[in-house]
Write an enzyme that holds these catalytic residues in place. Structure first.
Site, short mmCIF file in Angstrom:
data_model
loop_
_atom_site.label_atom_id
_atom_site.label_comp_id
_atom_site.label_asym_id
_atom_site.label_seq_id
_atom_site.Cartn_x
_atom_site.Cartn_y
_atom_site.Cartn_z
N HIS A 138 0.87 -1.19 0.00
CA HIS A 138 0.00 0.00 0.00
C HIS A 138 0.91 1.24 0.00
CE1 HIS A 138 -2.85 2.93 1.68
NE2 HIS A 138 -3.82 2.08 1.42
N ASP A 217 3.07 -4.68 8.02
CA ASP A 217 1.89 -3.81 7.89
C ASP A 217 0.67 -4.72 8.00
OD1 ASP A 217 -0.36 -2.52 6.96
OD2 ASP A 217 0.53 -1.82 5.09
N GLN A 220 -4.63 -4.99 6.92
CA GLN A 220 -5.62 -5.95 6.44
C GLN A 220 -5.52 -7.27 7.21
OE1 GLN A 220 -7.90 -5.15 4.22
NE2 GLN A 220 -7.00 -3.20 3.63
N LYS A 243 -10.34 -0.72 10.68
CA LYS A 243 -10.64 -1.87 9.82
C LYS A 243 -11.03 -3.08 10.67
CE LYS A 243 -7.26 -0.50 6.30
NZ LYS A 243 -7.98 0.22 5.24
N CYS A 383 -4.44 2.65 -3.81
CA CYS A 383 -3.13 3.01 -3.23
C CYS A 383 -2.06 1.99 -3.58
CB CYS A 383 -3.22 3.21 -1.72
SG CYS A 383 -4.32 4.55 -1.26
#
Lengths: 425, 140
Positions: A138, A217, A220, A243, A383
């Protein structure tokens, strides 16, 4: 002029199980109509909906506590500190961090990643050092590192990603063997474009064997699989509250305690000092030295409520199984439609995300018209511009699922997509 | 000769005939198809409208005191909306275009139906239409 008689309706033969109905009842936003149609929310990878308990916890915090943390010598101040630190403990437990002080609150994943690019850029990475990342990162996990090329003279090395969204593991091993200048691997737990889940454990073990530090990261990934930072052996893990069914504006950065001595503060100000003289400062202990200013206590409380909601109300293994079931139905359905090409898919580990494009049809037209039928999807570059450009694509439509979605919604989306394509082609 | 205001009222009436948004979109798509596409050479970056998520080109020329607009896009809905605007504003004097404050966007629900970015694109289109009118007026 009459509406098209073949207009899709939200009436699938597929039964809505009692369990899914129960899950849906926790989310007030699902009870609305959009342009006269029941909302079908398939933009969960952008942000998920919030359960009642999270919304109520934020209200409760501001209604009954609302005091600044750590420094107030009054009851509300103590209560606020208690809420804030209880959230930290709950999060440490949730991601398997052994040391509560390794949990730093941030504004979100982007903030966490900027934090690390900035602080590692000045304390750890030297000019000429290489940072390894994947082509499908991203922008949040790409742009802060790109900035370090000019600012700090570091190099970026990109691991190739194929159209299934998965990494070339042979290329990974070759890179680790052939380059001795890689000092950091920074990688998404799973791709927000394709949903591909990366083999983190294997990758981290290999990186560690070469003395390479690892940042994950998890924006998600933390939503669709259980995370244990200790088991993974990563140095850093970043994720957002919003999220994960929690509030916007709160995020987490897990920092392995071995970094405390190396990593300087990211921002300076109140709350992060132990002593200030006119020309010199002694910083507070971790994690406080990494949290300058008044923190987002209501956000932390809301995130704790979200984690407790997932723990107490949701059978997560059943929820994830349901998501995978819907994902397969969605993927299969989309693949059946003529002219549609899917990015990702395949048999490997996968978040419930389907990203696709249709030759000759603009993704914005698709998303705009689907919205007219009450379906929320995302259209654009997600992104991940450099990778889409490499593949010769301007953008895709992305449908992303959560456990509160239903088979009927997936079917309605597929019918709506066919109807809209019929008008656009 | 209909005034801009008259043409706008007609437009609002036309849209009032549609029962749901799919029919409105269908109409917008047809409008886009009726607009002659621009030649590839004409689609230069200088004519691109800023603020649109898809690419929209807008061009104009002046003939016998009236401005004539032409537009194209790589997406179908923006092309239809651009065509709606070019047919509305074409054939009017710069002064009339500059003085005209459109209300149809709200009236036919375009604003609430297009994403904020797309809506910005719509206002950018109208701003650019007025910019052309101003440029022609200054030149005259």
């Amino acid at each position: 002029m009459n509406s098209n008689p073949s207009s899709p309706k939200l009436t699938s033969k597929a039964p809505l199980t009692a369990q899914v109905a129960q899950w849906r009842s926790y989310f007030p936003a699902l009870e609305q109509k959009v342009h006269g149609h029941p909302l079908v929310y398939l933009d969960n990878a952008a942000t998920s909906l919030k359960p009642h308990s999270v919304i109520e916890e934020i209200t409760r915090y501001y209604s009954t506590i609302n005091a600044n943390v750590h420094r107030a010598n009054h009851s509300l101040g103590h209560a606020s500190t208690e809420v804030y630190e209880a959230a930290r403990s709950r999060i440490a437990n949730f991601i398997g961090a052994k040391d509560v002080s390794s949990i730093v609150f941030t504004k979100g994943t982007t903030d966490s990643l900027n934090f690390l690019a900035d602080t590692l850029g000045t304390s750890f990475l030297k000019p000429g050092d290489a940072v390894l990342l994947t082509e499908s990162e991203h922008h949040s996990n790409m742009v802060p590192w790109i900035e370090l090329i000019a600012k700090r003279g570091i190099q970026l090395v990109y691991l190739p990603v194929d159209r299934s969204g998965h990494l070339d593991m042979e290329a990974y091993v070759d890179l680790l063997d052939s380059r001795s200048d890689i000092r950091l691997l920074t990688i998404a737990h799973s791709s927000n474009l394709t949903g591909a889940v990366h083999p983190l454990k294997e990758m981290i073990t290999k990186a560690k064997a070469k003395g390479i530090s690892v940042l994950v990261d998890g924006a998600q990934g933390v939503v669709h699989q259980s995370v244990n930072v200790t088991g993974l052996g990563c140095d850093f893990y970043a994720f957002s509250g919003h999220k994960l069914y929690g509030p916007m504006g709160i995020g987490v950065l897990y920092i392995h305690p071995k970094w405390f001595a190396t990593l300087p503060p990211y921002q300076y100000g109140g709350g992060m000092i132990s002593e200030v003289q006119f020309d010199r400062v002694t910083f507070a202990e971790e994690p406080y030295k990494y949290e300058a200013g008044t923190p987002n206590v209501a956000g932390a409380a809301g995130l704790k409520a979200a984690i407790e909601f997932l723990d107490d109300e949701i059978d997560l293994s059943a929820a994830w199984e349901h998501e995978q079931h819907l994902y397969k139905r969605l993927l299969h359905g989309v693949e059946q439609i003529e002219g549609v090409s899917v990015l990702g898919g395949g048999d490997r580990a996968q978040d419930p995300i389907v990203s696709f494009y249709v030759e000759g049809v603009h993704h914005y037209d698709l998303a705009t018209m689907l919205d007219g039928l009450g379906v929320a999807v995302r259209a654009g570059h997600h992104c991940v511009q450099p990778l889409l450009r490499k593949w010769g694509l301007k953008g895709t439509v992305r449908a992303s699922l959560a456990f509160y979605n239903t088979e009927a919604e997936v079917d309605y989306f597929l019918q709506s997509l066919e109807r809209v394509l019929g008008m656009l082609q | 000769m209909m005034t801009l205001k008259d043409k706008e009222s007609q437009l609002i009436e036309d849209f009032g005939m549609f029962e749901d948004w799919m029919d409105k979109y269908g109409y917008i798509i047809e409008l886009g198809k009726s607009e002659a596409p621009m030649n590839e050479e004409e689609k230069v970056d200088e004519l691109l409208i800023k603020g649109c998520q898809s690419r929209v080109w807008l061009n104009a020329n002046m003939k016998e005191g009236k401005v004539h607009y032409r537009a194209d896009s790589d997406a179908v809905i923006p092309k239809g909306i651009a065509a709606l605007l070019t047919s509305l504003f074409s054939g009017h004097a710069p002064d009339e275009i500059l003085e005209f404050e459109p209300v149809f966007i709200k009236e036919i629900g375009l604003a609430q139906h297009l994403s904020p970015t797309r809506s910005n694109g719509l206002s950018s289109m109208i701003r650019q239409i007025k910019n052309y009118a101003l440029a022609f007026k200054t030149k005259v």
